[in-house]
Design an enzyme around this catalytic site. Structure first.
Site, PDB file in Angstrom:
ATOM      1  N   ARG A  51       0.851  -1.187   0.000  1.00 44.93           N
ATOM      2  CA  ARG A  51       0.000   0.000   0.000  1.00 44.93           C
ATOM      3  C   ARG A  51       0.891   1.242   0.000  1.00 44.93           C
ATOM      4  O   ARG A  51       1.303   1.710   1.057  1.00 44.93           O
ATOM      5  CB  ARG A  51      -0.918  -0.010   1.223  1.00 44.93           C
ATOM      6  N   ASP A  53       2.132   5.049  -0.126  1.00 46.52           N
ATOM      7  CA  ASP A  53       1.591   6.245   0.501  1.00 46.52           C
ATOM      8  C   ASP A  53       1.258   7.316  -0.531  1.00 46.52           C
ATOM      9  O   ASP A  53       1.637   7.220  -1.704  1.00 46.52           O
ATOM     10  CB  ASP A  53       2.604   6.826   1.496  1.00 46.52           C
ATOM     11  N   ARG A 198      11.820   5.668   3.232  1.00 44.78           N
ATOM     12  CA  ARG A 198      11.980   7.122   3.352  1.00 44.78           C
ATOM     13  C   ARG A 198      12.757   7.503   4.612  1.00 44.78           C
ATOM     14  O   ARG A 198      13.535   8.461   4.617  1.00 44.78           O
ATOM     15  CB  ARG A 198      10.615   7.791   3.323  1.00 44.78           C
TER      16      ARG A 198
END
Length: 245
Positions: A51, A53, A198
C-alpha cells in the site's frame, strides 16, 4: 472463477496513496475499482503487493482479483486502460492459480529513491525526485548503507501507525549510485515497514551531510530508537520498482 494478476504503474502525485479511503479521496484502488465496475458490473476484492503512501509512485505494483468475467486474461490491459486515467496504467495481466495472493506471496520488493543534487530544481524531475542541493559526501553514506544489509529489527526506521506482527525484515541490497547529478538509492528486501525506505534515505542523507557518524545506523538498529534517526525523506522521490514471487 479465475484469478487475474495485474502489473500496474502509476504517477502517485495526484493520488492519496494506493488504498481506498473513507472520505472520497482519489486513490489507485478506487480508480481500479471504478474501471472494473464499468467492465464487469461488480467490484471484486483487490489485493495489492503493498500500500504505497500519498505521492509515492510505482512502476511494478502487483494487484490480483478473482472474477467470473468472460474477458480473456490477455485483453484485461486494453480493457482496463480504456477506462483508467492517464496517470494509472496496467502493463500486464496474467491468469494465476486461485491460491496466488499478491501480498502474502511476495518474496522480495525493490524500491528506488531518487535524489537530485542540482543547484536548481529540474522541472522535469520535480515530481519524481527529492531536490537536495546541499553538500553531501557519498563515502560515509555507502558505509552506513552497508550496515543495513541482512536481517535486522528495523523498528527504528519505521513510522507510527503500522500494525505488524514483527518489525524484523531482511535487506538483500542497499545500493547508492550516481546518475549524473542525481543519486539513486536502490533497496531490495523481503518486506518493508511503514515509511521504512523514506526514513532510511533521510538518515543516510543526514549522515552524508556530516551531521552524524555512519555508526548511527548500527545504533538505531540495536536500540530501535526512531528519534535518533534523520528526518523522513519526502514521498515523491520514492518508486516501487518490482515485486518478485
Amino acid at each position: 472463477m479465475v484469478n487475474i494478476k495485474l502489473t500496474i504503474a502509476y504517477d502517485g502525485t495526484e493520488f492519496a496513496g494506493y488504498q481506498r479511503q473513507g472520505q472520497g479521496e482519489r486513490t489507485v484502488q478506487g480508480e481500479l475499482e471504478k474501471a472494473l465496475r464499468r467492465l464487469t458490473g461488480t467490484v471484486p476484492k483487490l489485493i495489492a503487493a503493498g500500500r504505497t503512501d500519498a505521492g509515492v509512485h510505482a512502476k511494478g505494483q502487483v494487484v490480483n482479483f478473482t472474477t467470473d468475467s468472460p474477458i480473456p486474461f490477455d485483453r484485461w490491459p486494453a480493457a482496463l486502460n480504456s477506462c483508467l486515467p492517464p496517470d494509472l496504467i496496467v502493463w500486464q495481466a496474467e491468469e494465476v492459480p486461485l491460491s496466488f495472493h499478491a501480498r502474502y506471496g511476495a518474496k522480495r520488493k525493490t524500491y528506488r529513491y531518487l535524489v537530485s543534487r542540482r543547484r536548481w530544481p529540474d522541472p522535469f524531475l520535480r515530481r519524481y525526485s527529492y531536490h537536495f542541493p546541499w553538500p553531501l559526501k557519498l563515502e560515509p553514506v555507502r558505509t552506513a548503507a552497508a550496515y543495513l544489509l541482512g536481517e535486522h529489527d528495523f523498528k527504528g526506521f519505521s513510522a507510527a501507525g503500522s500494525a505488524v506482527a514483527t518489525t524484523v525484515r531482511r535487506l538483500d541490497k542497499v545500493e547508492v549510485t550516481e546518475e549524473g547529478e542525481e543519486i539513486c538509492f536502490t533497496l531490495t528486501g523481503n518486506g518493508f515497514l511503514y515509511k521504512m525506505v523514506r526514513n532510511i534515505v533521510g538518515t543516510l542523507l543526514f549522515i552524508g551531510e556530516g551531521k552524524a557518524d555512519p555508526l548511527l545506523v548500527r545504533e538505531i538498529l540495536a536500540t530501535g530508537n526512531r528519534q535518533a534517526a534523520g528526518p523522513t525523506a519526502p514521498p515523491h522521490g520514492l518508486t516501487l520498482m518490482t515485486v518478485e514471487y
